[in-house]
Motif scaffolding. Sequence first.
Motif, PDB file in Angstrom:
ATOM      1  N   ASP A 276       0.823  -1.201   0.000  1.00  0.00           N
ATOM      2  CA  ASP A 276       0.000   0.000   0.000  1.00  0.00           C
ATOM      3  C   ASP A 276       0.869   1.268   0.000  1.00  0.00           C
ATOM      4  OD1 ASP A 276      -2.123   1.744   0.243  1.00  0.00           O
ATOM      5  OD2 ASP A 276      -2.539   1.279   2.336  1.00  0.00           O
TER       6      ASP A 276
ATOM      7  N   TYR B  54      -8.459  -2.574  -2.767  1.00  0.00           N
ATOM      8  CA  TYR B  54      -8.831  -2.922  -1.396  1.00  0.00           C
ATOM      9  C   TYR B  54      -9.336  -4.364  -1.333  1.00  0.00           C
ATOM     10  CZ  TYR B  54      -8.403   2.063  -0.649  1.00  0.00           C
ATOM     11  OH  TYR B  54      -7.904   3.339  -0.579  1.00  0.00           O
TER      12      TYR B  54
ATOM     13  N   GLY C 224      -5.232  -1.954  -0.155  1.00  0.00           N
ATOM     14  CA  GLY C 224      -4.863  -0.552  -0.275  1.00  0.00           C
ATOM     15  C   GLY C 224      -4.696  -0.133  -1.712  1.00  0.00           C
TER      16      GLY C 224
ATOM     17  N   ASN D  71     -13.574  -4.080   2.147  1.00  0.00           N
ATOM     18  CA  ASN D  71     -12.887  -3.436   1.019  1.00  0.00           C
ATOM     19  C   ASN D  71     -13.433  -2.052   0.698  1.00  0.00           C
ATOM     20  OD1 ASN D  71     -15.330  -4.157  -0.087  1.00  0.00           O
ATOM     21  ND2 ASN D  71     -14.486  -5.484  -1.675  1.00  0.00           N
TER      22      ASN D  71
ATOM     23  N   GLY E 115      -4.921   0.660   3.399  1.00  0.00           N
ATOM     24  CA  GLY E 115      -5.325  -0.732   3.388  1.00  0.00           C
ATOM     25  C   GLY E 115      -5.085  -1.406   4.730  1.00  0.00           C
TER      26      GLY E 115
END
Length: 550
Positions: free
Chosen positions: A62, A301, A304, A516, A523
């Motif tokens: 992420d 997600y 991230g 998500n 994330g």
Amino acid sequence: MSCPQQPLGRRRVLAAATGLATGAFLPQAAAFGTATGSAPPPAPGTAPAAAAQYTNPVIWQDFADIDVLRVGDTYYASASTMHYSPGAPVLRSYDLVNWEIAGHSVPVLDFGAKYDLNGTRGYVRGIWASSLAYRPSNRTFYWLGQIDFARTYVYTATAVEGPWNRLTTIGTPYYDAGLLVDSDDTLYVAYGNTTISVAQLSPDGRNQVRTQQVFTTPSSVGTLEGSRFYKINGQYYIFLTRPANGQYILKSSSGPFGPYTMRQVLLDLRGPIAGGGVPHQGGLVQTQSGAWYYMAFVDAYPGGRMPALAPVTWTPDGWPVVQLVNGAWGTSYPGPAVPAPPRQVTPMVGVDTFDGTSLKPRWEWNHNPDTTKWSVGNGLTLRTATVTNDLYSARNTLTHRIQGPTSTATVQLDHSAMRDGDRAGLALLRDSSAWIGVKRDGGTTRIVMVNGLTMDGNWNTTGTGTEVASATVPGSRVWLRAGADIRPGAARPGTFSYSTDGTNFTRLGPAFSMGNDWRFFMGYRFALFNHATQALGGAVRVTRFELSVP
């Protein structure tokens, strides 16, 4: 980077736009390199290496709102970190494909009490889209970013590892800023949401000399933000994102204050991660041999926002074009032709035994830590720093990014110094969380799996967790394991297990459904924690952490 508080930000755009990864439309476009976009010729004896294929995402961790540049034969990138401390990581690469975390531009989030997680909280605030630049005249790196829509901070360092020091605070909040070091050494900042402005800084970079609106986004386009500012072949370019499915570029032949003309770079372009979004909000960089690349991020997600890389070419009249594969951002391309790297970068997965005198740059705390309550050397010691039943309010929770598409974190934990009421363990941390760990109550130690830790849309705690499984454990040490599937497109499972010998692991509790929703921005992360529910004084020691992939 857009945020829920912005009236024309990402929430409104995404609410209106369904299905981000469909088709591809690419008129002419552009790209960028070092401070002013000019590339020196390769030095003698540094012939470009043969280009092997690389696969996107180039980093399956992420790192969002990428700003990327090259200094000599080395590439650097900066990213958003919100409420994590230290903030604004600096990544380093020698080939644009293999990256390591070298340091952080913001050593501590000293922007107000909420970032200390001491009675107030700064979730989804802090380090948003910011800018990283290099100034050849004084051989100095500059990081610039606004905090809380109130003011802009500038940090400098002569090496990305640090030390980084605050140079100045500027009263104008440069939202989603892009910093340009012009060919005459003047510092300019492009910034704004829908209304784009350019500021000129004083020669020492400490003050604003001038600011001027240079562009208003047409209503037919919607929102533009995420400025990156470049000068290439005498032309000024502002690279802008349409969250979260488009990229546009402004060009001026008349100087940094315009006037600017606009072209679309991409819109609803199919990305390289199945189930993920459209690559956007990144930066352009030029290699030593003159080739151009665009590094963007892909919403993916629950993990991230993941960096992806694509080559860029130029039209004869000076606009950039992203090179596609079958009408999409490619899952693979020939690697950049660059000189052989001087060394291998440090992998983002592997083992950490917390040796030395400081944490490695892969680690970031959830808000600022209480520095008196942790130490490294012969393992990581976490002393309880907060009395609370809410992990989201507990200080000194140490986080590590999850490696996609799936990975496992395993920790060896010595819990012999825990006290009654203490809770310590390994979490999958986000606005909906779960953990496996040790509860010490009434002189008894148990291994537990807890889920149901939740936040609302204002990041207030709505659930402190429910114990759903437990087991007795002998001795004073235990191995805890969390597995995470962060492939986007659907809720994904996280699983927890434990071991008493480090070899044979036993599942504990049901699979945890990892959310998500994008609105938390960051994330999921693996997180190490130890907090008290009765009184301070307890401690645990993490002697080994391993991040592994299948």
